[in-house]
Design an enzyme around this catalytic site. Structure first.
Site, PDB file in Angstrom:
ATOM      1  N   PRO A   2       0.852  -1.204   0.000  1.00  0.00           N
ATOM      2  CA  PRO A   2       0.000   0.000   0.000  1.00  0.00           C
ATOM      3  C   PRO A   2       0.884   1.249   0.000  1.00  0.00           C
ATOM      4  CG  PRO A   2      -0.573  -1.483   1.821  1.00  0.00           C
ATOM      5  CD  PRO A   2       0.711  -1.976   1.230  1.00  0.00           C
ATOM      6  N   GLU A   3       0.624   2.119  -0.936  1.00  0.00           N
ATOM      7  CA  GLU A   3       1.367   3.370  -1.013  1.00  0.00           C
ATOM      8  C   GLU A   3       0.488   4.492  -0.474  1.00  0.00           C
ATOM      9  OE1 GLU A   3       4.437   3.673  -1.813  1.00  0.00           O
ATOM     10  OE2 GLU A   3       4.911   1.755  -2.746  1.00  0.00           O
TER      11      GLU A   3
END
Ligand code: ZN
Length: 273
Positions: A2-3
């Site tokens: 997840p960014e």
């Protein structure tokens, strides 16, 4: 992984289910993730009202009057809001009962984090994990001038300086390759040798690309699940990332893949000088 866009999409998704709601308690189904769980958390939060939500870098922040719950999704984590009676699955390590629902953190690889920061310990911005973070790329403090100033002493390649996160947060591997492509900067260029004019292009590219990713509902991660349980995976149309050997969309030169700091970088050797 997840960014920043996925975390921001998560925050926006959970916020209406949390804000103004009272916490019933929490449940841990493991001893911890990256760090041990705060075992007193149920007593700390039961009966307390969620005041607001926030985000700093990839840390989701859930604010109460007496402190802040910090959640990190690690390599593979995702959060959903579910009815209380949905039985947990194998990797559902943390529940927070809030209002009539449950916030459930699933994290198969257990690189995430759930931490409590009491208000009496000081400003959340000074938390050990947050105080070294660079500026937020979508806030006013992030400018070309900031990038230029902060990189005068940095001889490392610009791609690695972006990934380090101490100047600006949220420019992960995909977004670094894409931003440098859009700004037409070779990822191997030493950061201190890039002019202010080129940083103008880079800052604009970073802002546009992250804003677009948030708009599209988060991307990049097969494991990401949006709050309503649907997959948040969104195959963006990249210009450089993961396009090794494919023709550049601008000039047809094959996209090149190199390794920098053990991470793959993708760029067009013709467009990016
Ligand atoms: Zn090209």
């Amino acid at each position: 992984m997840p960014e920043l866009p996925e975390v921001e999409v998560t925050r926006r998704g959970v916020a209406p289910h949390l804000e103004g709601q009272i916490v019933g308690g929490v449940e841990f189904r493991h001893t911890g993730l990256r760090w041990p769980f705060p075992l007193e958390l149920s007593q700390t939060l039961a009966g307390r009202t969620v005041r607001s939500t926030g985000r700093r870098g990839k840390y989701l922040l859930i604010h109460f009057d007496h402190g802040t719950l910090i959640i990190h999704l690690g390599m593979s984590g995702h959060i959903r809001i579910l009815p209380q009676d949905v039985p947990p699955k194998k990797h559902d390590h943390f529940d927070m009962h809030v209002g009539s629902q449950v916030l459930r953190l699933s994290d198969p690889r257990r690189f995430g984090a759930v931490l409590w920061h009491a208000a009496e310990e000081g400003d959340i911005e000074n938390h050990l994990l947050l105080r070294t973070l660079g500026v937020e790329p979508l806030e006013d403090k992030f400018t070309a001038k900031w990038l230029h100033q902060q990189t005068r002493g940095r001889t490392a390649a610009i791609k690695q300086v972006l990934l380090a996160g101490d100047i600006v947060v949220g420019v992960g591997n995909i977004y670094a390759s894409e931003s440098l492509f859009q700004a037409r900067i070779n990822p191997k260029t030493p950061a201190h040798r890039i002019s202010l004019a080129r940083y103008e292009r880079l800052a604009q590219a970073i802002r546009e690309i992250l804003a677009a990713a948030i708009e599209q509902g988060g991307s990049t991660l097969k494991d990401f699940m949006s709050v309503n349980g649907q997959s948040g995976y969104f195959q963006q149309s990249y210009f450089a990332y993961a396009r090794t050997g494919e023709p550049c969309r601008i000039c047809n030169t094959p996209i090149k893949q190199i390794v920098q700091g053990q991470r793959s970088t993708f760029y067009c050797p013709n467009c990016q000088k």
